[in-house]
Design an enzyme around this catalytic site. Structure first.
Site, PDB file in Angstrom:
ATOM      1  N   GLY A 114       0.623  -1.248  -0.033  1.00  0.00           N
ATOM      2  CA  GLY A 114       0.042  -0.002   0.040  1.00  0.00           C
ATOM      3  C   GLY A 114       0.626   1.138   0.116  1.00  0.00           C
ATOM      4  N   ASP A 150      10.038  -7.572  -2.159  1.00  0.00           N
ATOM      5  CA  ASP A 150       8.786  -7.913  -1.458  1.00  0.00           C
ATOM      6  C   ASP A 150       8.641  -9.266  -1.650  1.00  0.00           C
ATOM      7  OD1 ASP A 150       5.896  -6.383  -1.066  1.00  0.00           O
ATOM      8  OD2 ASP A 150       5.934  -8.493  -0.938  1.00  0.00           O
ATOM      9  N   ASN A 202      -5.407  -7.111  -1.442  1.00  0.00           N
ATOM     10  CA  ASN A 202      -4.352  -6.031  -1.470  1.00  0.00           C
ATOM     11  C   ASN A 202      -5.035  -4.922  -2.608  1.00  0.00           C
ATOM     12  OD1 ASN A 202      -1.883  -8.413  -2.166  1.00  0.00           O
ATOM     13  ND2 ASN A 202      -2.558  -7.682  -0.266  1.00  0.00           N
ATOM     14  N   ARG A 223      -5.737  -0.983  -2.050  1.00  0.00           N
ATOM     15  CA  ARG A 223      -4.876   0.005  -1.662  1.00  0.00           C
ATOM     16  C   ARG A 223      -3.603  -0.112  -2.229  1.00  0.00           C
ATOM     17  NH1 ARG A 223      -4.550  -4.230   1.702  1.00  0.00           N
ATOM     18  NH2 ARG A 223      -2.784  -4.710   2.622  1.00  0.00           N
ATOM     19  N   LYS A 252       4.643  -9.813  -5.968  1.00  0.00           N
ATOM     20  CA  LYS A 252       4.475  -8.484  -6.382  1.00  0.00           C
ATOM     21  C   LYS A 252       5.889  -7.892  -6.773  1.00  0.00           C
ATOM     22  CE  LYS A 252       1.399  -7.883  -2.536  1.00  0.00           C
ATOM     23  NZ  LYS A 252       1.159  -7.627  -1.212  1.00  0.00           N
ATOM     24  N   CYS A 301      17.284   8.544  15.068  1.00  0.00           N
ATOM     25  CA  CYS A 301      16.676   7.565  14.344  1.00  0.00           C
ATOM     26  C   CYS A 301      15.367   6.822  14.999  1.00  0.00           C
ATOM     27  CB  CYS A 301      17.717   6.213  14.560  1.00  0.00           C
ATOM     28  SG  CYS A 301      17.990   5.270  15.864  1.00  0.00           S
ATOM     29  N   CYS A 330      15.359   6.085  18.598  1.00  0.00           N
ATOM     30  CA  CYS A 330      15.279   7.082  19.440  1.00  0.00           C
ATOM     31  C   CYS A 330      13.887   7.560  19.899  1.00  0.00           C
ATOM     32  CB  CYS A 330      16.040   8.502  18.822  1.00  0.00           C
ATOM     33  SG  CYS A 330      17.788   8.228  18.486  1.00  0.00           S
ATOM     34  N   CYS A 358      -2.228  -3.570   9.589  1.00  0.00           N
ATOM     35  CA  CYS A 358      -3.379  -3.130   9.033  1.00  0.00           C
ATOM     36  C   CYS A 358      -4.118  -4.414   8.457  1.00  0.00           C
ATOM     37  CB  CYS A 358      -3.005  -2.205   7.743  1.00  0.00           C
ATOM     38  SG  CYS A 358      -2.250  -3.025   6.361  1.00  0.00           S
ATOM     39  N   CYS A 380      22.040   4.545  17.512  1.00  0.00           N
ATOM     40  CA  CYS A 380      22.798   5.782  16.885  1.00  0.00           C
ATOM     41  C   CYS A 380      23.205   6.625  17.989  1.00  0.00           C
ATOM     42  CB  CYS A 380      21.677   6.624  16.020  1.00  0.00           C
ATOM     43  SG  CYS A 380      20.680   7.500  16.983  1.00  0.00           S
TER      44      CYS A 380
END
Lengths: 81, 255
Positions: free
Chosen positions: B40, B61, B69, B72, B85, B170, B173, B189, B249
């Site tokens: 998506g 992928d 699918n 979206r 894909k 990053c 963080c 999702c 980081c």
């Protein structure tokens, strides 16, 4: 305007529509050095109005412009880089 | 990296932009992007990067196109159900822009391959749908000093931020505990659902961020998370800072 300006590059863009006339002008200016002058000849009407405006918006200087026979001539001094 | 006459015509509306010009367009031609996940988020991101004339695009992928699918993942067609894909996306890119060199790899990104995938890229786009992959990409991109455009989307909400190693914080963080991220009620999702067009919007924002980073223009989302709530049309930018104790980081991370 009597003093003859040295022209370093010339582009004949008559027949090219907007924005391609400006695209070719811009690409040529990118190749040139600061202070050099590009002379462009475009069609009258919309190109004659748009190209100088776009060139100025990019920070360059239009030294002179005006009709040249059936066409329109613009002399641009490159500013920058 | 010269532009052909065909490319000058194709990218004319880029070239006229003061922030791009011929110089910027040639920069894009010389750049490479890795897109992890052609779903998506990846669909619009891949479309726009390809159309924008990025020189090289690597699409990774592991899945095949599924009927669920299609609401979206706008890269795919009915006739491609069941097809991988990555390879299908490559065909689509080739049809849009033959000036892009596109590589497709069908694999799951993991500890064993992430370093090789990220190395040498100009930018990485995270279109993955698992926390594990997101933190793995964050770690690999920080280690390789490759900018990463992170995004996530669920229901009517989306998030985007740009990780610029050595410049800003990053992902870890912001989300100190990757394990907690996994347990978050922000499920995947597949369970919670997502409005297809929201994925489209966020994936487009990722493409914009990637192009800005490559061109060096504008103000990328470094140290800022853009949070989009499409139901209310609210866009918020949440700042976050680098944590010295960040294990990825941080200056105290023992490097």
């Amino acid at each position: 305007m009597n003093k003859e300006v040295q022209i370093h590059q010339h582009l004949h863009l008559v027949g090219h529509k907007c924005p391609m006339n400006f695209v070719y002008t811009k690409l040529k200016l990118e190749e040139m050095r600061d202070g050099e002058v590009l002379e462009v000849v475009v069609s009258t009407g919309e190109p004659a109005r748009n190209v100088p405006r776009s060139v100025i918006a990019e920070g360059h200087k239009v030294l002179e412009e005006g009709t040249l026979g059936e066409h329109y001539r613009i002399r641009i001094r490159k500013v920058g880089e | 990296m010269e532009l052909s006459e065909q490319e000058v015509l194709r990218y004319a509306r880029h070239i006229v932009l003061p922030q791009i010009g011929g110089v910027g367009q040639r920069t894009l031609k010389g750049a490479s992007a890795l897109v992890v996940g052609a779903g998506g988020l990846g669909s619009p991101a891949i479309y726009y990067l390809a159309a924008a004339g990025i020189g090289a695009l690597h699409i990774v992928d592991n899945d095949v196109v599924d009927r669920t699918n299609l609401h979206r993942q706008i890269l795919y067609r009915m006739a491609e159900l069941g097809e991988p894909k990555a390879q299908t996306a490559r065909r689509r890119v080739e049809a849009i822009n033959p000036h892009v060199s596109v590589q497709a790899t069908r694999c799951r990104v993991d500890d064993t391959n992430v370093e090789g995938l990220v190395r040498g890229c100009s930018v990485v786009l995270d279109g993955s749908d698992t926390a594990g992959t997101k933190f793995l990409l964050n770690r690999a991109c920080v280690a390789a000093s490759v900018p990463l455009i992170y995004a996530g989307v669920i229901r009517f909400e989306g998030q985007v931020t740009t990780i610029a190693p050595g410049v800003g914080p990053c992902l870890q963080c912001l989300f100190a505990d990757p394990e907690a991220f996994d347990r978050d009620p922000l499920e995947t999702c597949s369970q919670a659902g997502v409005l297809g067009a929201v994925a489209g919007q966020i994936g487009s924002l990722q493409a914009i961020e990637a192009l800005k980073i490559l061109l060096g223009v504008g103000d990328p989302l470094i140290g800022r998370m853009l949070v989009v709530d499409a139901l209310d049309n609210r866009f918020r930018t949440v700042p976050f800072i680098q944590r010295p104790e960040c294990p990825v980081c941080g200056s105290e991370s023992g490097e």
